[in-house]
Design a protein around this motif. Sequence first.
Motif, PDB file in Angstrom:
ATOM      1  N   VAL A  48     -61.597 -10.408 -35.454  1.00 59.07           N
ATOM      2  CA  VAL A  48     -62.315 -11.504 -36.108  1.00 59.07           C
ATOM      3  C   VAL A  48     -61.434 -12.091 -37.204  1.00 59.07           C
ATOM      4  O   VAL A  48     -60.969 -11.373 -38.094  1.00 59.07           O
ATOM      5  N   PRO A  49     -61.193 -13.390 -37.178  1.00 55.90           N
ATOM      6  CA  PRO A  49     -60.331 -14.031 -38.194  1.00 55.90           C
ATOM      7  C   PRO A  49     -60.909 -13.886 -39.601  1.00 55.90           C
ATOM      8  O   PRO A  49     -62.126 -13.772 -39.794  1.00 55.90           O
ATOM      9  N   PHE A  50     -60.023 -13.865 -40.571  1.00 54.06           N
ATOM     10  CA  PHE A  50     -60.372 -13.821 -41.995  1.00 54.06           C
ATOM     11  C   PHE A  50     -61.156 -12.565 -42.391  1.00 54.06           C
ATOM     12  O   PHE A  50     -61.934 -12.587 -43.342  1.00 54.06           O
ATOM     13  N   THR A  51     -60.958 -11.487 -41.638  1.00 55.71           N
ATOM     14  CA  THR A  51     -61.657 -10.220 -41.978  1.00 55.71           C
ATOM     15  C   THR A  51     -60.667  -9.085 -42.269  1.00 55.71           C
ATOM     16  O   THR A  51     -61.055  -7.923 -42.306  1.00 55.71           O
ATOM     17  N   THR A  52     -59.416  -9.451 -42.487  1.00 56.14           N
ATOM     18  CA  THR A  52     -58.404  -8.412 -42.749  1.00 56.14           C
ATOM     19  C   THR A  52     -58.559  -7.847 -44.159  1.00 56.14           C
ATOM     20  O   THR A  52     -58.716  -8.597 -45.128  1.00 56.14           O
ATOM     21  N   LYS A  53     -58.542  -6.554 -44.240  1.00 56.15           N
ATOM     22  CA  LYS A  53     -58.534  -5.886 -45.547  1.00 56.15           C
ATOM     23  C   LYS A  53     -57.320  -4.965 -45.604  1.00 56.15           C
ATOM     24  O   LYS A  53     -56.929  -4.363 -44.594  1.00 56.15           O
ATOM     25  N   SER A  54     -56.715  -4.857 -46.761  1.00 57.75           N
ATOM     26  CA  SER A  54     -55.495  -4.053 -46.875  1.00 57.75           C
ATOM     27  C   SER A  54     -55.256  -3.636 -48.322  1.00 57.75           C
ATOM     28  O   SER A  54     -55.800  -4.232 -49.256  1.00 57.75           O
ATOM     29  N   PHE A  55     -54.432  -2.628 -48.447  1.00 58.34           N
ATOM     30  CA  PHE A  55     -53.957  -2.215 -49.768  1.00 58.34           C
ATOM     31  C   PHE A  55     -52.706  -1.366 -49.587  1.00 58.34           C
ATOM     32  O   PHE A  55     -52.463  -0.796 -48.514  1.00 58.34           O
TER      33      PHE A  55
ATOM     34  N   LYS B 149     -49.028   1.635 -46.532  1.00 61.04           N
ATOM     35  CA  LYS B 149     -49.895   0.447 -46.488  1.00 61.04           C
ATOM     36  C   LYS B 149     -51.040   0.665 -45.507  1.00 61.04           C
ATOM     37  O   LYS B 149     -50.842   1.101 -44.378  1.00 61.04           O
ATOM     38  N   PHE B 150     -52.235   0.355 -45.971  1.00 55.65           N
ATOM     39  CA  PHE B 150     -53.428   0.406 -45.138  1.00 55.65           C
ATOM     40  C   PHE B 150     -53.817  -1.022 -44.756  1.00 55.65           C
ATOM     41  O   PHE B 150     -53.799  -1.930 -45.577  1.00 55.65           O
ATOM     42  N   GLU B 151     -54.151  -1.201 -43.479  1.00 55.25           N
ATOM     43  CA  GLU B 151     -54.581  -2.532 -43.027  1.00 55.25           C
ATOM     44  C   GLU B 151     -55.616  -2.382 -41.923  1.00 55.25           C
ATOM     45  O   GLU B 151     -55.461  -1.550 -41.024  1.00 55.25           O
ATOM     46  N   ASN B 152     -56.666  -3.166 -42.020  1.00 52.09           N
ATOM     47  CA  ASN B 152     -57.738  -3.092 -41.035  1.00 52.09           C
ATOM     48  C   ASN B 152     -58.367  -4.473 -40.869  1.00 52.09           C
ATOM     49  O   ASN B 152     -58.511  -5.227 -41.826  1.00 52.09           O
ATOM     50  N   GLN B 153     -58.737  -4.776 -39.620  1.00 50.04           N
ATOM     51  CA  GLN B 153     -59.386  -6.060 -39.337  1.00 50.04           C
ATOM     52  C   GLN B 153     -60.610  -5.815 -38.461  1.00 50.04           C
ATOM     53  O   GLN B 153     -60.563  -5.027 -37.518  1.00 50.04           O
ATOM     54  N   ALA B 154     -61.702  -6.467 -38.822  1.00 49.19           N
ATOM     55  CA  ALA B 154     -62.940  -6.316 -38.058  1.00 49.19           C
ATOM     56  C   ALA B 154     -62.755  -6.855 -36.641  1.00 49.19           C
ATOM     57  O   ALA B 154     -62.005  -7.820 -36.421  1.00 49.19           O
ATOM     58  N   THR B 155     -63.435  -6.192 -35.705  1.00 52.51           N
ATOM     59  CA  THR B 155     -63.342  -6.623 -34.303  1.00 52.51           C
ATOM     60  C   THR B 155     -64.735  -6.865 -33.741  1.00 52.51           C
ATOM     61  O   THR B 155     -65.730  -6.314 -34.232  1.00 52.51           O
ATOM     62  N   PHE B 156     -64.776  -7.672 -32.691  1.00 57.94           N
ATOM     63  CA  PHE B 156     -66.038  -7.973 -32.007  1.00 57.94           C
ATOM     64  C   PHE B 156     -65.765  -7.937 -30.513  1.00 57.94           C
ATOM     65  O   PHE B 156     -65.075  -8.794 -29.973  1.00 57.94           O
ATOM     66  N   TYR B 157     -66.266  -6.844 -29.846  1.00 59.16           N
ATOM     67  CA  TYR B 157     -66.014  -6.623 -28.424  1.00 59.16           C
ATOM     68  C   TYR B 157     -64.512  -6.670 -28.102  1.00 59.16           C
ATOM     69  O   TYR B 157     -64.083  -7.280 -27.110  1.00 59.16           O
ATOM     70  N   GLY B 158     -63.744  -6.048 -28.964  1.00 56.94           N
ATOM     71  CA  GLY B 158     -62.306  -5.945 -28.734  1.00 56.94           C
ATOM     72  C   GLY B 158     -61.501  -7.095 -29.295  1.00 56.94           C
ATOM     73  O   GLY B 158     -60.267  -7.045 -29.292  1.00 56.94           O
ATOM     74  N   TRP B 159     -62.175  -8.145 -29.767  1.00 55.21           N
ATOM     75  CA  TRP B 159     -61.475  -9.305 -30.319  1.00 55.21           C
ATOM     76  C   TRP B 159     -61.411  -9.192 -31.843  1.00 55.21           C
ATOM     77  O   TRP B 159     -62.387  -8.826 -32.488  1.00 55.21           O
TER      78      TRP B 159
END
Length: 205
Positions: free
Chosen positions: A81-88, A69-79
């Motif tokens: 970001v909600p609702f930016t998770t992508k996965s497959f 499983k691949f999963e990644n979430q966008a970050t902003f200065y280490g935080w």
Amino acid sequence: MAKEKKIYLNQTVKNIIIIVIIAVVFFLVGKLWPSGEEPTQMTSDLLSQQIQDISELATVEYNYTNMGKFENQATFYGWKVPFTTKSFIISYDGKIKAGVDMTQVEVNISKKKINVTVPKAKILSHEIDEKSIEVFDETKNIFNQISITDYNQFAIDQKDKMEKNVKEKGLLEEAQKKVESTIKTFIKSSNKSSIDYEITISVAE
């Protein structure tokens, strides 16, 4: 008349015995020199070349099916970001080959000893069957879309994990043993004169 017949029979028996002896001699000569030529002399260079030709026979294959499983979430200065998770989730078949580089094998023949030095076993190739790839549960996030780079990097990461896994299971040790046994068997079966030699296999440091 009877005497002449007896002499004739004795001569016939002698002729048969002579023919049998000649046949046996030719049979033994044919066994020793089947082609009428002297056997090829076994040398270090010749044996090295012959061993290189059996490299494929001395490998160990590990076939597997993997799912990750691949999963990644966008970050902003280490935080994050909600609702930016992508996965497959991806499933695929792979094949790992382990063995040694036969071009690095060294052969030394001295007196009645054949010393073969082989390198340490390693993973020679690792292939993924592209036709077997299946993707599940792929997200469609407009804020953080899945890219080709994600798939490629995930495949690289999964390969590394699988290679580490098979090493822990002893694949390289198994390959090393097969290399050594294959070389010994090959030398004994392909060179009749090797029966008089002591064969030793050592691993280069």
